[in-house]
Design an enzyme around this catalytic site. Structure first.
Site, mmCIF file in Angstrom:
data_model
loop_
_atom_site.group_PDB
_atom_site.id
_atom_site.type_symbol
_atom_site.label_atom_id
_atom_site.label_comp_id
_atom_site.label_asym_id
_atom_site.label_seq_id
_atom_site.Cartn_x
_atom_site.Cartn_y
_atom_site.Cartn_z
ATOM 1 C CG HIS A 216 4.606 -6.406 -1.085
ATOM 2 N ND1 HIS A 216 4.709 -5.100 -1.485
ATOM 3 C CD2 HIS A 216 3.394 -6.842 -1.508
ATOM 4 C CE1 HIS A 216 3.601 -4.763 -2.135
ATOM 5 N NE2 HIS A 216 2.801 -5.790 -2.167
ATOM 6 N N GLY B 106 2.421 2.319 -3.078
ATOM 7 C CA GLY B 106 2.578 2.802 -4.442
ATOM 8 C C GLY B 106 3.056 1.750 -5.419
ATOM 9 C CE LYS C 114 -3.396 -0.979 -0.524
ATOM 10 N NZ LYS C 114 -3.932 -1.600 -1.779
ATOM 11 N NE ARG D 33 -0.050 6.407 0.425
ATOM 12 C CZ ARG D 33 -1.226 5.876 0.075
ATOM 13 N NH1 ARG D 33 -1.331 4.550 -0.061
ATOM 14 N NH2 ARG D 33 -2.272 6.653 -0.111
ATOM 15 C CB SER E 30 -3.952 2.405 1.871
ATOM 16 O OG SER E 30 -4.219 1.710 0.681
#
Length: 287
Positions: free
Chosen positions: A101, A47, A45, A123, A131
């Site tokens: 990830h 980008g 979450k 982020r 998100s």
């Protein structure tokens, strides 16, 4: 369902067992990178989907074929997911583009040996939490988030999929060799997407004419990318993603956490952030 029922533990972090089998994780650990591979690395979450749109367009010189015909999980597949060993990645021509990830220290041995280019996207963790909260409510393979206060504590403790945001970011920022890694933030993409596309192209040594950069940036505006059925996950079964509960690509903005967190939760988040990030020198733009 509970964490024990839905998640397995790999390198000390929760993994959605339905997406990451022992076979796929073994494939990842033994994966052979090429020097000209391109890896998009993110905490969930942060980008990922956005970068999976931008990078293939840069690599293709602006040709939209791949982003119009291939779902993003095929055009820039996650190296740790179940489907990866069916994609015949060894046969793909260079430069190949992948996603992960995983934390820096979880990368396979070949990553450290051949040093492919990696783009690490960060982020504001408050927006990541926001998100993630909606995502956990619509993804069948994720534990239901439950009350927001409880999910917030899990998030801050790293008891969520892919572990602690703090550990993840610090692992990549602490990379021993940073020359082949580009660091960029979600907020930079929002503020000046055209400049970010130009910088990424330069990092990838893919010189593009200004008009091509502008076309890529326009196509990758969140509102435009959201319309791409190869990127918005509308092709995924409703048994996996319940898009009636939440869209996969929701708002694409910075600061939505202000609509989610209470004042007390925000202050608590800030206190945990200050403690866990006190030794980090990187200037994120949201501190």
């Amino acid at each position: 369902m509970t964490e024990a029922e839905l998640y397995s533990v790999y390198y000390g972090v929760y993994m959605p067992a339905g997406l990451h089998s022992p076979r796929s994780l073994n494939y990842f650990s033994e994966f052979s990178f090429r020097p000209d591979d391109i890896l998009i690395a993110t905490y969930p979450k942060s980008g990922t989907t956005w970068m999976q749109e931008i990078v293939p367009l840069i690599v293709s010189g602006g040709d939209p074929t791949s982003v119009e015909t291939l779902p993003n999980w095929n055009r820039t597949p996650w190296l740790e997911e179940n489907q990866v060993y069916t994609l015949k990645l060894e046969q793909r021509p260079s430069p190949r583009t992948f996603s992960t990830h995983f934390q820096y220290g979880m990368m396979p041995k070949s990553f450290f040996e051949v040093k492919p280019r990696a783009i690490y996207v960060m982020r504001n963790p408050k927006d990541v939490f926001t998100s993630s909260y909606h995502y956990h409510g619509m993804a069948a393979f994720a534990v239901n988030p439950g009350p927001q206060s409880e999910f917030l504590q899990k998030f801050l403790d790293g008891k969520v999929m892919f572990g602690s945001w703090f550990d993840h970011v610090k692992s990549w920022l602490g990379a021993e060799e940073k020359g082949h890694i580009m660091y960029i933030t979600y907020e930079e993409l929002i503020t000046d997407l055209k400049d970010c596309v130009a910088r990424i192209a330069q990092f990838l040594e893919k010189p593009l004419d200004p008009e091509v950069i502008e076309k890529i940036a326009d196509r990758c505006l969140f509102v435009n990318m959201k319309k791409n059925n190869m990127s918005n996950y509308s092709k995924v079964s409703c048994e996996v993603f319940d898009l009636k509960k939440s869209e996969f690509l929701r708002k694409g903005i910075a600061g939505d956490w202000k609509n989610q967190l209470t004042v007390a939760e925000s202050e608590y988040f800030d206190a945990v952030y200050r403690d866990k990030m006190k030794d980090v020198k990187y200037k994120f733009g949201w501190d």
